[in-house]
Design a protein around this motif. Structure first.
Motif, PDB file in Angstrom:
ATOM      1  N   ASP A  39      12.161  -4.751  -1.203  1.00  0.00           N
ATOM      2  CA  ASP A  39      11.358  -3.853  -0.382  1.00  0.00           C
ATOM      3  C   ASP A  39      11.258  -4.324   1.066  1.00  0.00           C
ATOM      4  O   ASP A  39      10.769  -3.585   1.915  1.00  0.00           O
ATOM      5  CB  ASP A  39       9.949  -3.709  -0.961  1.00  0.00           C
ATOM      6  CG  ASP A  39       9.940  -2.927  -2.263  1.00  0.00           C
ATOM      7  OD1 ASP A  39      10.968  -2.296  -2.586  1.00  0.00           O
ATOM      8  OD2 ASP A  39       8.914  -2.955  -2.958  1.00  0.00           O
ATOM      9  N   ARG A  41       5.839   5.667  -2.026  1.00  0.00           N
ATOM     10  CA  ARG A  41       6.523   5.559  -3.326  1.00  0.00           C
ATOM     11  C   ARG A  41       5.624   4.904  -4.361  1.00  0.00           C
ATOM     12  O   ARG A  41       5.482   5.402  -5.478  1.00  0.00           O
ATOM     13  CB  ARG A  41       7.814   4.752  -3.163  1.00  0.00           C
ATOM     14  CG  ARG A  41       8.583   4.600  -4.468  1.00  0.00           C
ATOM     15  CD  ARG A  41       9.584   3.478  -4.405  1.00  0.00           C
ATOM     16  NE  ARG A  41       8.870   2.224  -4.219  1.00  0.00           N
ATOM     17  CZ  ARG A  41       9.453   1.100  -3.848  1.00  0.00           C
ATOM     18  NH1 ARG A  41      10.737   1.072  -3.581  1.00  0.00           N
ATOM     19  NH2 ARG A  41       8.751  -0.005  -3.728  1.00  0.00           N
ATOM     20  N   ASP A  42       5.009   3.797  -3.996  1.00  0.00           N
ATOM     21  CA  ASP A  42       4.147   3.092  -4.946  1.00  0.00           C
ATOM     22  C   ASP A  42       2.964   3.953  -5.379  1.00  0.00           C
ATOM     23  O   ASP A  42       2.608   3.985  -6.560  1.00  0.00           O
ATOM     24  CB  ASP A  42       3.661   1.774  -4.338  1.00  0.00           C
ATOM     25  CG  ASP A  42       4.789   0.758  -4.167  1.00  0.00           C
ATOM     26  OD1 ASP A  42       5.867   0.958  -4.751  1.00  0.00           O
ATOM     27  OD2 ASP A  42       4.577  -0.233  -3.444  1.00  0.00           O
ATOM     28  N   GLN A  43       2.362   4.672  -4.437  1.00  0.00           N
ATOM     29  CA  GLN A  43       1.216   5.531  -4.760  1.00  0.00           C
ATOM     30  C   GLN A  43       1.639   6.652  -5.709  1.00  0.00           C
ATOM     31  O   GLN A  43       0.980   6.906  -6.711  1.00  0.00           O
ATOM     32  CB  GLN A  43       0.626   6.123  -3.482  1.00  0.00           C
ATOM     33  CG  GLN A  43      -0.543   7.059  -3.739  1.00  0.00           C
ATOM     34  CD  GLN A  43      -1.018   7.735  -2.468  1.00  0.00           C
ATOM     35  OE1 GLN A  43      -0.374   7.642  -1.427  1.00  0.00           O
ATOM     36  NE2 GLN A  43      -2.139   8.420  -2.557  1.00  0.00           N
ATOM     37  N   THR A  98       2.566   5.344  -9.206  1.00  0.00           N
ATOM     38  CA  THR A  98       1.357   4.993  -9.949  1.00  0.00           C
ATOM     39  C   THR A  98       0.735   6.243 -10.562  1.00  0.00           C
ATOM     40  O   THR A  98       0.333   6.244 -11.732  1.00  0.00           O
ATOM     41  CB  THR A  98       0.340   4.292  -9.021  1.00  0.00           C
ATOM     42  OG1 THR A  98       0.948   3.118  -8.487  1.00  0.00           O
ATOM     43  CG2 THR A  98      -0.921   3.913  -9.767  1.00  0.00           C
TER      44      THR A  98
END
Length: 100
Positions: free
Chosen positions: A46, A57-59, A62
């Motif tokens: 990353d 992307r992470d949000q 999740t």
């Protein structure tokens, strides 16, 4: 009377045919080695990506993972939603590197 066997009917021809068959099989394996034994997947780094893309992307991943855990979506839908989430973030914030 027994006639002399020609070369094509003898053990020499069988040996040559065996060597050719083994050579052809070895050539096929060598040419397709990348298919038979694929390289290990690269670790996702990353550090070279756009930080806004990584956060987005992470949000979204999740959220999609929580939907799967809650039973809202199935495994097939999870794969589709995951791809769409990454594509959406890549559209909003160009990642600047490999996204997968």
């Amino acid at each position: 009377m027994a006639e002399d066997e020609g070369f094509i009917d003898g053990n020499g021809a069988r040996a040559v045919a065996g060597v050719v068959a083994i050579g052809a099989a070895a050539l096929l394996v060598w040419l397709n080695w990348h298919v038979l034994v694929p390289p290990p997947p690269k670790e996702q780094d990353d550090a070279g990506l756009n930080p806004e893309f990584v956060a987005c992307r992470d949000q979204r991943l999740t959220t999609v993972t929580k939907m799967k855990q809650d039973g809202v979506i199935n495994d097939q839908q999870f794969g589709q939603f995951r791809e769409r989430a990454i594509a959406t973030c890549a559209g909003q914030f160009p990642p600047g590197g490999d996204t997968q």
